[in-house]
Scaffold this motif. Structure first.
Motif, short mmCIF file in Angstrom:
data_model
loop_
_atom_site.label_atom_id
_atom_site.label_comp_id
_atom_site.label_asym_id
_atom_site.label_seq_id
_atom_site.Cartn_x
_atom_site.Cartn_y
_atom_site.Cartn_z
N LEU A 1 1.80 13.98 5.10
CA LEU A 1 1.79 12.65 5.72
C LEU A 1 0.60 11.84 5.21
CD1 LEU A 1 2.81 13.39 9.43
CD2 LEU A 1 4.14 12.17 7.71
N ARG A 2 -0.57 12.47 5.10
CA ARG A 2 -1.75 11.79 4.62
C ARG A 2 -1.54 11.35 3.15
NH1 ARG A 2 -5.75 15.35 3.49
NH2 ARG A 2 -5.25 16.44 5.40
N GLU A 3 -0.99 12.22 2.33
CA GLU A 3 -0.71 11.89 0.94
C GLU A 3 0.31 10.75 0.84
OE1 GLU A 3 0.54 15.46 -0.97
OE2 GLU A 3 -1.45 16.37 -0.90
N LEU A 4 1.30 10.80 1.72
CA LEU A 4 2.32 9.75 1.74
C LEU A 4 1.70 8.40 2.11
CD1 LEU A 4 5.32 9.06 1.46
CD2 LEU A 4 5.57 9.58 3.88
N LYS A 5 0.80 8.40 3.09
CA LYS A 5 0.12 7.15 3.48
C LYS A 5 -0.74 6.63 2.32
CE LYS A 5 -0.15 7.83 8.46
NZ LYS A 5 -1.02 8.07 9.61
N GLU A 6 -1.47 7.55 1.68
CA GLU A 6 -2.30 7.14 0.53
C GLU A 6 -1.43 6.56 -0.58
OE1 GLU A 6 -4.59 10.46 -0.74
OE2 GLU A 6 -5.80 10.53 1.10
N GLU B 1 -0.33 3.10 0.47
CA GLU B 1 -1.44 2.16 0.35
C GLU B 1 -1.68 1.79 -1.12
OE1 GLU B 1 -4.80 3.91 2.23
OE2 GLU B 1 -3.96 3.69 4.26
N ARG B 2 -1.63 2.80 -1.99
CA ARG B 2 -1.80 2.56 -3.42
C ARG B 2 -0.70 1.63 -3.95
NH1 ARG B 2 -1.64 7.87 -5.96
NH2 ARG B 2 -3.07 8.51 -4.33
N ARG B 3 0.53 1.84 -3.53
CA ARG B 3 1.65 0.99 -3.95
C ARG B 3 1.46 -0.44 -3.46
NH1 ARG B 3 6.94 4.85 -2.91
NH2 ARG B 3 6.58 6.22 -4.70
N GLN B 4 0.98 -0.59 -2.22
CA GLN B 4 0.75 -1.94 -1.69
C GLN B 4 -0.35 -2.65 -2.48
OE1 GLN B 4 -0.07 -1.42 2.46
NE2 GLN B 4 2.09 -1.44 3.06
N ARG B 5 -1.42 -1.93 -2.81
CA ARG B 5 -2.48 -2.54 -3.61
C ARG B 5 -1.96 -2.95 -4.98
NH1 ARG B 5 -6.47 1.83 -3.81
NH2 ARG B 5 -5.48 2.85 -2.06
N ILE B 6 -1.13 -2.11 -5.58
CA ILE B 6 -0.56 -2.43 -6.89
C ILE B 6 0.37 -3.64 -6.77
CG2 ILE B 6 1.04 -1.60 -8.66
CD1 ILE B 6 -0.18 1.20 -8.25
#
Length: 127
Positions: A20-25, A28-33
């Protein structure tokens, strides 16, 4: 044989939390991109629109200059044709003024001269 007791539920819960933590990260990375891509897209869009507007303005100014030059050329051609006509009139007038009949009439009327019946030659004597 001794059997080891494994606590699969605890391991499963920990691994689930890590996933779940990896999925959230990852999200978040996709949103920043996406935000970065959106900003880049907006910047490129503004630059493209600005370039198109500048090219349009240049085209309009160039067209205005061409129209102005065309109007100036038409005015010069009109003036040329008028000057050519005036020149032809003046040539006719010059030919009339150069005519021997006119010169003879001026000599007779204004200067009181008469036309000789025959050519008279005078010999100049040098002293």
């Amino acid at each position: 044989m001794l059997a080891r007791k494994y606590n699969y539920e605890e391991q499963w819960a920990q691994s689930e939390q890590e996933r779940l933590r990896e999925l959230k990260e990852l999200q978040e990375r996709r949103q920043r991109i996406r935000k970065a891509n959106y900003k880049l897209f907006r910047r490129r869009l503004f630059v493209t629109v600005g370039f198109i507007l500048v090219m349009y303005a240049v085209t309009v100014m160039r067209s205005a200059a061409l129209v102005s030059a065309g109007n100036h050329l038409i005015a010069l051609q009109t003036q040329e044709s008028q000057l050519i006509a005036r020149n032809a009139e003046l040539k006719i007038e010059v030919d009339q003024l150069k005519g021997p009949e006119r010169i003879t009439s001026i000599a007779e009327k204004q200067l009181g001269m008469k036309v000789a019946r025959s050519n008279i030659y005078v010999k100049a004597v040098s002293q």
